[in-house]
Design a protein around this motif. Structure first.
Motif, short mmCIF file in Angstrom:
data_model
loop_
_atom_site.label_atom_id
_atom_site.label_comp_id
_atom_site.label_asym_id
_atom_site.label_seq_id
_atom_site.Cartn_x
_atom_site.Cartn_y
_atom_site.Cartn_z
N ASP A 1 1.07 -0.89 0.04
CA ASP A 1 0.39 0.00 0.13
C ASP A 1 0.51 1.81 -0.47
O ASP A 1 0.70 2.27 -0.74
CB ASP A 1 -0.93 -0.04 1.53
N VAL A 2 2.16 0.81 0.72
CA VAL A 2 2.35 2.02 0.65
C VAL A 2 3.61 2.41 -0.53
O VAL A 2 3.65 3.66 -1.38
CB VAL A 2 3.93 2.39 1.60
N VAL A 3 4.33 1.67 -1.16
CA VAL A 3 4.74 1.99 -2.51
C VAL A 3 3.49 2.40 -3.08
O VAL A 3 4.22 2.93 -4.41
CB VAL A 3 5.10 0.76 -3.19
N GLY A 4 2.23 1.66 -3.78
CA GLY A 4 1.19 1.92 -4.20
C GLY A 4 0.66 3.59 -3.82
O GLY A 4 1.21 4.59 -5.24
N ALA A 5 0.51 3.92 -2.72
CA ALA A 5 0.83 6.10 -2.57
C ALA A 5 1.96 6.65 -3.12
O ALA A 5 1.04 7.83 -4.06
CB ALA A 5 1.03 6.30 -1.42
N TYR A 6 3.34 5.82 -2.85
CA TYR A 6 3.91 6.87 -3.54
C TYR A 6 4.25 7.20 -5.37
O TYR A 6 4.49 8.64 -5.85
CB TYR A 6 5.04 6.24 -2.90
N LEU A 7 2.92 5.49 -5.59
CA LEU A 7 3.91 5.54 -6.86
C LEU A 7 2.34 6.65 -8.19
O LEU A 7 2.65 7.21 -8.39
CB LEU A 7 3.44 4.11 -7.89
N THR A 8 0.98 6.34 -6.66
CA THR A 8 0.30 7.13 -7.40
C THR A 8 1.22 8.84 -7.18
O THR A 8 0.71 9.81 -7.94
CB THR A 8 -0.97 7.48 -6.12
N GLN A 9 1.45 9.53 -6.18
CA GLN A 9 1.84 11.06 -6.26
C GLN A 9 2.73 10.61 -6.73
O GLN A 9 2.98 12.32 -8.00
CB GLN A 9 2.22 11.08 -5.01
N LEU A 10 3.62 10.25 -7.15
CA LEU A 10 4.82 10.03 -8.10
C LEU A 10 4.08 10.43 -9.97
O LEU A 10 5.27 11.52 -10.44
CB LEU A 10 5.68 8.82 -8.56
N GLU A 11 3.54 9.99 -10.23
CA GLU A 11 2.92 9.85 -11.39
C GLU A 11 2.37 11.27 -11.80
O GLU A 11 2.46 11.97 -12.30
CB GLU A 11 1.40 8.95 -11.83
N VAL A 12 1.77 12.12 -10.47
CA VAL A 12 1.16 13.34 -10.49
C VAL A 12 2.15 14.47 -10.61
O VAL A 12 2.32 15.25 -11.87
CB VAL A 12 0.55 13.85 -9.29
N VAL A 13 3.64 14.00 -9.72
CA VAL A 13 5.01 14.82 -9.63
C VAL A 13 5.28 14.95 -10.95
O VAL A 13 5.50 16.09 -11.72
CB VAL A 13 5.07 14.40 -8.61
N GLU A 14 6.01 13.95 -11.52
CA GLU A 14 6.85 13.19 -12.84
C GLU A 14 5.82 14.03 -14.06
O GLU A 14 6.38 15.09 -15.44
CB GLU A 14 6.57 12.36 -13.13
N GLY A 15 4.21 13.82 -14.24
CA GLY A 15 3.29 14.18 -15.17
C GLY A 15 3.25 15.51 -15.07
O GLY A 15 3.09 16.32 -16.29
N ALA A 16 3.57 16.88 -14.45
CA ALA A 16 3.23 18.28 -13.89
C ALA A 16 4.78 18.34 -14.36
O ALA A 16 5.01 19.75 -15.36
CB ALA A 16 3.21 18.59 -12.67
#
Length: 385
Positions: free
Chosen positions: A130-145
């Motif tokens: 779950d921790v990895v999934g939460a990190y990856l959710t936010q990683l997608e937003v930051v890198e996507g921006a």
């Protein structure tokens, strides 16, 4: 000259005469001797329900204007970090919007920007997956921006990890998904008690060994590590042990002048909350380093240390209140308001000392405005200033 009656720590009133602002110089070219980021605060909408537990509502114009202020001084912006009240009022919905908007502004002016990637998505996290999934959710937003990535220390990981191996597993998976080198983030328990024992041990030497092993394994994918332990000797030792090409970004708001200046062998770079309110002095100092003028560097930063030590005094997590208060005194926002109701987290004598020390460091660009705003705060407390 503006005069005020200000309360001391014991509540007694003392006259204070505000001085002139410092003679700071904006850079005419990029600062090159150090990589420096100011961790920026957010500006709450004073007419919204920014009470404890309520969804954060920001004044977007003022929030983004402050980032332009930092870029105008040649500093990079570290956004959506703890200075922006991550975990203390700024929820994930507002954080994601902040990242997108700040990244758009950075592109428009060519400003350097990194943003915090954490695990505070609002979902309940029960496992390391779950921790990895939460990190990856936010990683997608930051890198996507289009922003750079700071992998923030995670309260959820600190709660769920059984030891150093669990940290290594989580970070390895997240770093492996990043499209560019990331910054790691070691925030000590003085800043956030829920991060005690980060990297798998409350013994600092053991924790250091664990994070060094992680960095060495992924040296090509790690730009650097931000360290906020307020321990100068530890930072110097860690800095010397990092692989070639991996930067140490100081987050030490007590010892930053000497750590960034460095010595004959090494220096730290900067990712600092204190650079938010002292941006003009920090920029002027870094420009002096570019010229090799360490005396001018010391002259610019030395008066800011007492202010920083006061802002970050215990309870240290409440340093954000003084930083936002200074932004209001300096005219960067029209209201002294914070998400999560945090504007009440420091006492009036504490805020009065913030004004005194900022004035002594030349960081109030319009002393008359600062005095008028301070008088309004004093009047609410029944003090005729």
């Amino acid at each position: 000259m503006s005069r005020l009656l200000l309360p001391g720590a014991d509540g007694s009133l003392h006259q204070h005469v505000l001085g002139a602002p410092g003679r700071w110089t904006r850079p005419t070219a990029a600062i090159t001797s150090r990589t420096a980021y100011a961790a920026a605060h957010v500006v709450a909408d004073p007419l919204a329900d920014n009470t404890p537990g309520a969804p954060a509502v920001l004044d977007w114009d003022a929030t983004l204007a402050f980032r332009h202020h930092l870029w105008s001084w040649g500093l990079g912006v570290a956004d959506a970090m703890d200075t922006a009240q991550r975990g203390m009022g700024l929820d994930w919905s507002a954080t994601a919007e902040l990242v997108r908007r700040s990244a758009a502004e950075a592109r428009a002016v060519g400003g350097r920007l990194v943003c915090g990637v954490g695990t505070d998505t609002g979902a309940e996290l029960r496992s390391l997956d779950d921790v990895v999934g939460a990190y990856l959710t936010q990683l997608e937003v930051v890198e996507g921006a289009g922003a750079g990535v700071v992998l923030m220390a995670s309260r959820d990981l600190a709660r769920l990890a059984a030891g150093p191996d669990d940290y290594a597993k989580v970070y390895t998976r997240v770093i492996g998904q990043a499209s560019a080198p990331v910054l790691l983030h070691w925030l000590g328990e003085v800043f956030d008690p829920q991060l005690a024992g980060y990297w798998g041990s409350r013994d600092v030497a053991e924790a250091t060994a664990a994070v060094l092993a992680l960095v060495r394994e992924h040296a090509g994918a790690v730009d650097g590590i931000k360290v906020s332990l307020l321990d100068r000797a530890h930072e110097v030792g860690l800095r010397a042990a990092l692989p070639d090409g991996v930067k140490l970004y100081t987050g030490d708001d007590f010892h930053y002048p000497e750590l960034v200046r460095g010595d004959a062998t090494a220096h730290s770079h900067a990712l600092l909350g204190i650079f938010d309110p002292i941006a003009p002095a920090a920029s002027t100092a870094l420009q002096a380093l570019d010229r090799g003028d360490t005396a001018a560097y010391d002259s610019a930063l030395a008066p800011t240390v007492a202010l920083s030590r006061h802002l970050f005094a215990a309870p240290t997590p409440h340093y954000k209140t003084g930083i936002v208060f200074l932004a209001w005194l300096a005219g960067h926002q029209e209201a002294f308001a914070m998400v999560g109701g945090m504007a009440t987290a420091r006492s009036l004598p504490h805020l009065a000392e913030v004004l005194r020390l900022a004035d002594a460091a030349g960081l109030l660009p319009d002393p008359d405005l600062a005095a008028a705003r301070m008088r309004s705060v004093l009047a609410v407390a029944g003090v005729a200033a």
